[in-house]
Design a protein around this motif. Structure first.
Motif, PDB file in Angstrom:
ATOM      1  N   ASP A 112       0.949  -1.226   0.455  1.00  0.00           N
ATOM      2  CA  ASP A 112       0.032   0.163   0.209  1.00  0.00           C
ATOM      3  C   ASP A 112       0.901   1.243   0.155  1.00  0.00           C
ATOM      4  O   ASP A 112       0.517   2.222   0.302  1.00  0.00           O
ATOM      5  N   THR A 113       2.228   1.657  -0.205  1.00  0.00           N
ATOM      6  CA  THR A 113       3.010   2.686  -0.267  1.00  0.00           C
ATOM      7  C   THR A 113       3.235   3.290  -1.320  1.00  0.00           C
ATOM      8  O   THR A 113       3.352   3.558  -1.833  1.00  0.00           O
ATOM      9  N   THR A 123      -7.748   5.547  -0.573  1.00  0.00           N
ATOM     10  CA  THR A 123      -8.441   6.719   0.558  1.00  0.00           C
ATOM     11  C   THR A 123      -9.664   7.029   0.008  1.00  0.00           C
ATOM     12  O   THR A 123     -10.699   7.343   0.637  1.00  0.00           O
ATOM     13  N   ARG A 129      -2.537   4.061  -3.127  1.00  0.00           N
ATOM     14  CA  ARG A 129      -2.915   4.519  -1.663  1.00  0.00           C
ATOM     15  C   ARG A 129      -3.685   5.332  -1.667  1.00  0.00           C
ATOM     16  O   ARG A 129      -4.998   5.331  -1.443  1.00  0.00           O
ATOM     17  N   ARG A 130      -4.188   5.967  -3.450  1.00  0.00           N
ATOM     18  CA  ARG A 130      -5.089   7.211  -3.862  1.00  0.00           C
ATOM     19  C   ARG A 130      -6.573   6.151  -3.498  1.00  0.00           C
ATOM     20  O   ARG A 130      -7.664   6.697  -3.098  1.00  0.00           O
TER      21      ARG A 130
END
Length: 258
Positions: free
Chosen positions: A131-132, A141, A137-138
């Motif tokens: 998830d880095t 989110t 990540r976007r």
């Protein structure tokens, strides 16, 4: 968002797990592909699986050879002699035969310890989503604006208790990056099929899918999307001093006090 089933161990990862030189390996619950790769690399392999049919499949189409032996067995009742292997390779969570009791993790740890030679180790891995990576990540989110628990699953290896066992006090770890190709339509379908998304009104759902496609547009390279994963590998080195029935050697013979 899982694509773990399409991933395979990179050669560098498998080499790190079992070492640089050909050795005797007990492959516990490993796939046919991994077993074949080990034999091809010159290792002697004792493949153990609780399912008879899987054992037969491991040997199918292969001439009889001492390089590969397949045996039915379970992790807490290993059908091998003490100190038979330099490496025990774990292909997945403990599995038992249908109708048999669940695997005793403590007994499995002791059995694996006894199967290993001095200086040997038990090795395994788990694959988790990375998830880095910015676009992942976007996407996470965005999805969590709809569902706070969205995309929280990341897999597991099932051997965490072994890594704290007294039989294996020294642990080595190494990570390898993996990429799994995935079609855009599959990712959009994954988003659309979420229970919280399906409950949205049409306008909100269209807006969400539009934002998902924008994220995927920014992530695509050469019209291909790839999901990032980390292969978390470990090696746990055996310590025979912790066995309740210690293993020792004298005059060239194996001694196991009873």
């Amino acid at each position: 968002m899982s694509a773990v089933g399409r991933l395979s161990l990179p050669p560098t990862a498998l080499q790190w797990l079992v070492g640089d030189e050909p050795v005797r390996i007990v492959a516990l619950g490993c796939s046919r592909g991994i077993v074949n790769r080990l034999v091809k690399e010159g290792h002697g392999v004792v493949a153990i699986d609780p399912d008879l049919q899987r054992c037969r499949q491991l040997l199918a189409g292969r001439p009889a050879s001492e390089a590969l032996i397949a045996m039915v067995g379970r992790a807490d009742e290993l059908p091998v002699q003490p100190c038979v292997a330099h490496v025990v390779l774990l292909g997945g969570p403990w599995r038992s035969q249908p109708g048999r009791p669940r695997i005793s993790a403590h007994q499995a740890h002791g059995q694996i310890s006894r199967a290993l030679q001095a200086g040997g180790w038990v090795a395994g891995w788990q694959i988790v989503r990375d998830d880095t990576v910015p676009w992942v990540r976007r996407l996470i989110t965005l999805m969590r604006t709809i569902d706070p628990d969205a995309m929280s699953g990341s897999g597991g290896g099932g051997h965490e208790d072994l890594l704290t066992s007294k039989y294996f006090p020294r642990i080595e770890r190494r990570e390898f990056r993996l990429w799994a190709p995935v079609a855009r339509r599959d990712l959009v379908e994954m988003v659309s099929s979420q229970r919280q998304v399906s409950g949205l009104d049409d306008a909100t759902k269209r807006h969400l899918i539009s934002e998902v496609n924008q994220i995927l547009d920014s992530a695509a390279r050469m019209s291909e999307l790839r999901l990032p994963y980390q292969m978390q590998c470990w090696r746990a080195h055996v310590d025979h001093h912790e066995l309740t029935q210690p293993i020792s050697f004298g005059d060239g013979s194996l001694v196991i006090p009873i």
